[in-house]
Every structure is written in structure tokens, then in C-alpha cells.
Scaffold this active site. Structure first.
Site, PDB file in Angstrom:
ATOM      1  N   ASP A  35      10.169  36.338  14.661  1.00  0.00           N
ATOM      2  CA  ASP A  35       8.722  37.223  14.369  1.00  0.00           C
ATOM      3  C   ASP A  35       8.000  37.039  13.151  1.00  0.00           C
ATOM      4  O   ASP A  35       8.733  36.804  12.225  1.00  0.00           O
ATOM      5  CB  ASP A  35       8.850  38.791  14.518  1.00  0.00           C
ATOM      6  CG  ASP A  35       9.083  39.208  16.227  1.00  0.00           C
ATOM      7  OD1 ASP A  35       8.318  38.669  16.708  1.00  0.00           O
ATOM      8  OD2 ASP A  35      10.146  39.572  16.420  1.00  0.00           O
TER       9      ASP A  35
ATOM     10  N   GLU B  58       5.577  44.657  26.700  1.00  0.00           N
ATOM     11  CA  GLU B  58       6.724  44.376  26.173  1.00  0.00           C
ATOM     12  C   GLU B  58       7.239  45.508  25.007  1.00  0.00           C
ATOM     13  O   GLU B  58       6.243  45.636  24.154  1.00  0.00           O
ATOM     14  CB  GLU B  58       7.105  43.103  25.465  1.00  0.00           C
ATOM     15  CG  GLU B  58       6.321  41.734  25.676  1.00  0.00           C
ATOM     16  CD  GLU B  58       6.692  40.743  24.757  1.00  0.00           C
ATOM     17  OE1 GLU B  58       7.641  40.474  23.978  1.00  0.00           O
ATOM     18  OE2 GLU B  58       5.625  40.187  24.354  1.00  0.00           O
TER      19      GLU B  58
END
Ligand SMILES: Cc1ncc(COP(=O)(O)O)c(C=O)c1O
Lengths: 250, 413
Positions: free
Chosen positions: A46, A35
Site C-alpha cells: 500500500d 473491499e
């Protein structure tokens, strides 16, 4: 594929050149998916490690188009070296929205993306945004992300639109933060499989070989995100050239 | 469209192209649970009765609608009325949606409240209701706001809350929202995120509008005539929605939202010197909702600046974006300099010390009133009182004597 693993790179962290080298190392060691995160200023899903990496990259001036160029170079290189690793873009919806969703999907396909991972575009907004539609039109896999609290009814809906594989977040929380694997992983994935007939990827908090092995008992693909970003800034290339098979703890 | 009022709290949470629920899957069940609980609660007579009682007996509602006779005379134009939300318990309108959401959280069986805060007013109100309802409380505050609104940090801690200064990003409101969302993603079962404005994913914009609408409803009862203009400052937009809401279906009433003009409408690639989203912003999807944001050509969110921490935010509520497109609300801005002037004028003519945020609305009224005939009526929302701004204002006004006092006070054993 010898390594049913997905690794993560934040484009531009620590710099573009090193990202490129790392991705090539990943591919040479047989990693199945990489990714590439297009950094965003407000990455809500995140944790601190990836957040800092995004901040660093943006400060250094990374633009969305640089990320496309990175993938373009990688795709070309993979082709030359006959590496089968698949590349995905991971980002947040605002990046694709601002770029123009249609063009974003078209360009992503053109630079060789296998799919997109955009955690903040849930299926409910499809009638407003047409994200799945654009992915379909451009033959991109819109990787769905699900969580341990996703109810059955929703799994069923998601199962109907999912393509490629499905990313199962293994626990509550954001990315990073090392933790023990969810002891209920087996039950959780069992429930998911009732509705979704695709390979399952499990991630969030995976940081060593034992955990990867544990994941592989229940799921096809293990995802290693923050752990590599953390260690790579310290141990750098050394670690990657050793390869993942022999590495005990990242 | 029949009723704008109904539409603005619709169950789908979309307002034209704006709004929505653009959140990671982890948050979807939490938002659905909250949505269900909210739309059920507002049909529940017991719930509404309890809320009404808290508004009255805990917060001190109704707040006064005060006719600013001196200011009206001095400006020589339209009549100016001031809705004094600063007289609420904890000093601002924020307590309105905090009481509503805390009651809801209790109903849902939550044990813990978390909140983001800019000026500290919303954090203070959250810490207050957490104490009142026996809930644990964590408040996230950008490090810069933490420093400039230190009095509120002290009071939140006195109320038993943990205040966490957020070191990431520009260390202001937006960073606090991000941190709070992450906390919620990590603690989805026992925690209620008490978001403090009409931003964020559905149901927050509709829900906070509902809990704030009491402001306009009171004005309607208190004002002897129909107003011609309603004026409010707009950070996320909760005090504006509160004042405007009950009047939306009467098209003859004009509404003005005042954004933070900061040091003027200037910016570079990364940072704006203001927080006027409708001046230079564009449509984006950030922090769970679609609306106007200050962002660069790649969609990276810009840092902002305002003298008032509560308006120092790069996004604006989705209903306001919709109402702007519909031309139902007109938007303008006031610069830091004008805001300080307005602050002084209001204090000296009416004996009311307003919050820096609210003084943005005052600045606009000072501009607007003289251009209107005496027969017209303006209602201005004074969303908060100015106690919390003591350190910013003494610094900006270069008040030597007070600064000497502070220095002395610090050195005293
Ligand atoms: C007194 C006061 N007014 C206004 C605001 C801005 O918020 P909103 O636009 O949601 O009313 C704040 C936010 O902290 C505030 O404290």
C-alpha cells in the site's frame, strides 16, 4: 449490476460508523464489490494514503474482530435492503495467520464475505499454508492479484486456482499515486485472458470517471481505492450521496 | 538431516516452517530472477574470484582474530578470541554481503541500488559499493535512526547516495524496510534492493548467509584450536550467521545469539522496551518471510527499543528461528545498561571500541567466560567498530567535556 466497480474501505478509517455508512452508500449506488481492508501495521503493497488510513485506524484501537463485526452488520443491512453488493476482506497474511487461518476463513464466510484479497500469500506457499484449501473449504473466493510483469507460465498456474475474479494491478508501484492508465493495458489484459477465464478487475491509480470508462473498455471491473479514501476525508458524505454515475472526478 | 550447512542455503528458501517468499505478485519475478542469478553466480569461478579479490583488496580481509589476553585474565575463565569485523572497510561486517550483492546486481544489469539501514552501517556499506560499481544509490532510514546515527548519514551522502528519512511508523529499521520494498515494487526493472541482513523473502536469507560465511571460514583457519563457544549479537542475524555457518555441522560447538534487551523485557500493547524476539515474540509472516516477530494478539507488529539502532528490529532471520527450534543456537539478551558496561570494559582492557550492536555479544561473553574452565575457548564476533556511536555514547555516559565541545563547535562560524 449497474456499476461494475469495486471500491475500498479501510475499516476504522475515519471511524467505524462512517465506514458503515459509506459502504451502504456504495451499495445503494450499485457498486458491485466493496473491499474492506483489515488494517495491518506493515502494509507492504500500500501507498501513503492507505498506509496512513491503516495507521490512523490502528491508533484508534481497531481490532480484527471489529472488522468482522463491521462486515456482519453490513451483510445484514444489505440483505434487508435487498442490495446485491458483494463484500470482500482485504488484508495481509499475518492478520489471518495470527487469527488462525482456518478460523479466519470460517468466520469470514459466516459474516458474509464473498472472497479474500491477501496480496502477500502467493500460490507458491500453498503447500506450507493451505490458504487456497481453506478458502475452498469455506466457499470463499481467493482473489488472485497479478501484475504487468507476471510471466505467462505463472499466469497459467494462477489461472488454474483463481476464483471469482482476478485483480490486475495496472502498473508498477503501490496503491494510490494517481497516474495515467498503463497505455499497454489492452495488450496486458489480452495476455492475461489467454490463461484466465474469469472477469478481470483493474486497479491502482484510478481516480476519475474517464479512467473508469477506459478500464471498462478492456476489463469487467474497475477498482477505485486510494482516490476515494482521499476525497472522502475532505468531501465526505456529500460525494457519496450524489452517486457515482454523475460524478466526474473523485 | 545430513548437512545443516547445505540446508541453510537451500534453493527452496524454507527452513522448517520458516522463511519462504510471502510477497506481492509484483515482487515474485524479481525474487525469482535474483534467486537464479545468485545460485548461478556461486557456481561461477570468475564471480567467486572477483568477490574474493574484493574481500581481500577492497575490504581488507581476512580480518584479525585477536586473542583478548587482558580480558581473559581479568575474567579468569575461558580464553576469549575476538573476530574483529570492525576492521573491515566501512567498519562492520555489512560490507561482506554488500560486495556480494553489488557484484550480483552488476551481473544482472541493474543500474540502481536501494537499501534500508538501521545503524547506518549497512547503508554506508551499500553507498560505498554503489560508488565503487558506478551505481545510483538510495538509502532508506527511519527518521529516528537518521537522527541518532547522523555521522553515517553524512558519510553516505559524501559517497553520493541519497538518504531518505522515513517518517512513517516508529521511524526505525522496520519502517525503512517497508519503504525500500515499496521502492522496489515501484522500480522492479532497473533496481536491486540490497537487503542488509538474513531477513526478507527468499533468496535474501540464503544469499546473505552465503556472502557472510567468510567470517567463520577465516576463524576456522585462524584459530589454533577448535572453539567451544561462538557468540554474536543478533539484529536480523547476518553477523551471527557469518560467524556460525562454517561450524554448524560440528555439534560439539555451542552457539549463542544475543538479542537486544533494551530497558528490560517489558512491553505494553503497542511497544516493547526491547527487541528480544525470542523472549516474547511469536511466529508471524511479515516483510516477506515467516519467522519470530514482536507482535500483539492481532498480529500487529510492535515497536521496539534498543540502544543500538542495528538491533532495533521486531523480526529475526528465518534460519535463526529454525536453529532456535532445533536447539542448535541458544538465545539470550543483554540490556542497554549491560551493553554500555561491556563497551567500557572492552575499550579499557583491550583498547578496542566496539559498536553498540557488537557490545551485546561482549556483554554475554563477560557473563559467560568466568563460568567456564580455562581450557575452553570462546570466539566473539565484534561485528563493528564504535565510531558511529559517538553521539549516543557521549550522551549516555554524560560526557560533559565532549558535549561542551559539540555545543561550541556548532556555534563557531
Ligand atoms: C555493527 C553491527 N552489528 C550488528 C548489526 C545487526 O545486524 P545483523 O544481526 O544482521 O548482523 C548491525 C546492523 O546494523 C551493525 O551495524
Amino acid at each position: 449490476m449497474k456499476n461494475r466497480i469495486m471500491t475500498h474501505i479501510v475499516a476504522g478509517y475515519p471511524n467505524m460508523k462512517e465506514c458503515e455508512e459509506r459502504a451502504i452508500q456504495f451499495a445503494r449506488s450499485g457498486i458491485e464489490f466493496v473491499e474492506i481492508q483489515i488494517p495491518f501495521s506493515d502494509p507492504v503493497a500500500d501507498g501513503p494514503v492507505i498506509m496512513k488510513a491503516c495507521e490512523h485506524s490502528l491508533k484508534a484501537g481497531t481490532k480484527t474482530k471489529d472488522c468482522f463485526n463491521l462486515m456482519k452488520r453490513l451483510s445484514k443491512r444489505f440483505k434487508e435492503e435487498k442490495l446485491e453488493t458483494k463484500l470482500l476482506f482485504m488484508t495481509y497474511f499475518n492478520i489471518s495467520h495470527k487469527y488462525g487461518l482456518k478460523k479466519f476463513c470460517k468466520d469470514a464466510k459466516q459474516v458474509g464475505a464473498y472472497g479474500l484479497i491477501i496480496p502477500d500469500i502467493p500460490i507458491d506457499e500453498e503447500s506450507h499454508e493451505g490458504y487456497l484449501k481453506e478458502c475452498k473449504a469455506n466457499d470463499l473466493n481467493p482473489i488472485q492479484v497479478i501484475s504487468p510483469i507476471t510471466p505467462d507460465e505463472r499466469l497459467n498456474k494462477i489461472g488454474k486456482v483463481a476464483k471469482g475474479f482476478v485483480y490486475c494491478v495496472s502498473r508498477y508501484g503501490t496503491t494510490g499515486a494517481k497516474s495515467d492508465l498503463n497505455p499497454k493495458l489492452k495488450t496486458y489484459l489480452g495476455k492475461v485472458r489467454k490463461y484466465i477465464d474469469l472477469p478481470l478487475a483493474v486497479g491502482f491509480g484510478i481516480s476519475n470517471r474517464a479512467q473508469i470508462n477506459a478500464v471498462h473498455k478492456h476489463a469487467e471491473i474497475a477498482v477505485i481505492g486510494s482516490a476515494l479514501i482521499e476525497s472522502s476525508s475532505q468531501q465526505s458524505i456529500n460525494l457519496f450521496s450524489v452517486g457515482f454515475d454523475v460524478e466526474e472526478d473523485f | 538431516m545430513k548437512s545443516l550447512k547445505k540446508y541453510l542455503i537451500n534453493k527452496g528458501g524454507h527452513f522448517g516452517i520458516y522463511g519462504g517468499r510471502y510477497v506481492p505478485e509484483m515482487l515474485i519475478p524479481i525474487m525469482e530472477e535474483m534467486e537464479e542469478a545468485f545460485y548461478e553466480a556461486i557456481k561461477d569461478k570468475e564471480f567467486l574470484k572477483e568477490l574474493d579479490d574484493l574481500y581481500k583488496n577492497y575490504s581488507g580481509r581476512p580480518t584479525p582474530l585477536y586473542f583478548c589476553e587482558n580480558l581473559t585474565k581479568q575474567l579468569g575463565g575461558a580464553k576469549i578470541y575476538l573476530k574483529n569485523e570492525g576492521l573491515n572497510h566501512t567498519g562492520a561486517h555489512k560490507i561482506n554481503h554488500c560486495l556480494g550483492q553489488a557484484l550480483l546486481a552488476k551481473k544482472m544489469g541493474k543500474k540502481r541500488l536501494i537499501a534500508e539501514t538501521g545503524a547506518g552501517q549497512h547503508g554506508l556499506a551499500t553507498a560505498t559499493v554503489a560508488a565503487r560499481f558506478g551505481l545510483e544509490c538510495t538509502v532508506y532510514m527511519g527518521k529516528r535512526d537518521y537522527m541518532r546515527q547522523r555521522p553515517n548519514v553524512f558519510f553516505m551522502e559524501q559517497l553520493g547516495a541519497t538518504v531518505i528519512p522515513v517518517e512513517e511508523g516508529g521511524q526505525i529499521l522496520r519502517d525503512a524496510i517497508n519503504a525500500a520494498l515499496k521502492d522496489l515494487i515501484s522500480n522492479p526493472e532497473d533496481t536491486h534492493y540490497l537487503l542488509g541482513t538474513v531477513c526478507g523473502p527468499h533468496p535474501y536469507p540464503a544469499m546473505n548467509t552465503y556472502f557472510q560465511k567468510v567470517v567463520g571460514e577465516e576463524v576456522k583457519k585462524q584459530l589454533p584450536v577448535k572453539p567451544d563457544y561462538l557468540v554474536a549479537c543478533t539484529g536480523g542475524g547476518s553477523n551471527a550467521m557469518g560467524l556460525f555457518y562454517d561450524f554448524f555441522d560440528d555439534k560439539s560447538i555451542k552457539m549463542i545469539g544475543v538479542e537486544a534487551g533494551g530497558k528490560g523485557i517489558k512491553e505494553n500493547k503497542k511497544k516493547a522496551q526491547h527487541a528480544a524476539r525470542f523472549e516474547t515474540g511469536s511466529v508471524g509472516v511479515v516483510e516477506g518471510f515467516k519467522s519470530y516477530f514482536l507482535q500483539d494478539e492481532d498480529g500487529q507488529i510492535k515497536e521496539t527499543h534498543s540502544i543500538s539502532a542495528g538491533l532495533d528490529y521486531s523480526g529475526i532471520g528465518p534460519q535463526l528461528a529454525y536453529l532456535k527450534d532445533m536447539k542448535r543456537i541458544q538465545f539470550t539478551y543483554a540490556t542497554d545498561v549491560k551493553v554500555l558496561e561491556a563497551y567500557k570494559v572492552l575499550a579499557k582492557t583491550e583498547g578496542i571500541i566496539g559498536a553498540m550492536e557488537s557490545c551485546h555479544a561482549v556483554a554475554e561473553v563477560i557473563k559467560l567466560a568466568p563460568t567456564l574452565p580455562k581450557s575452553k575457548t570462546i570466539v566473539l564476533n565484534l561485528s563493528g567498530r564504535g565510531d558511529k556511536d559517538i553521539f549516543i555514547v557521549t550522551k549516555k555516559l554524560k560526557d560533559k567535556k565532549f558535549q561542551e565541545f559539540l555545543t561550541q563547535h556548532v556555534h563557531e562560524k
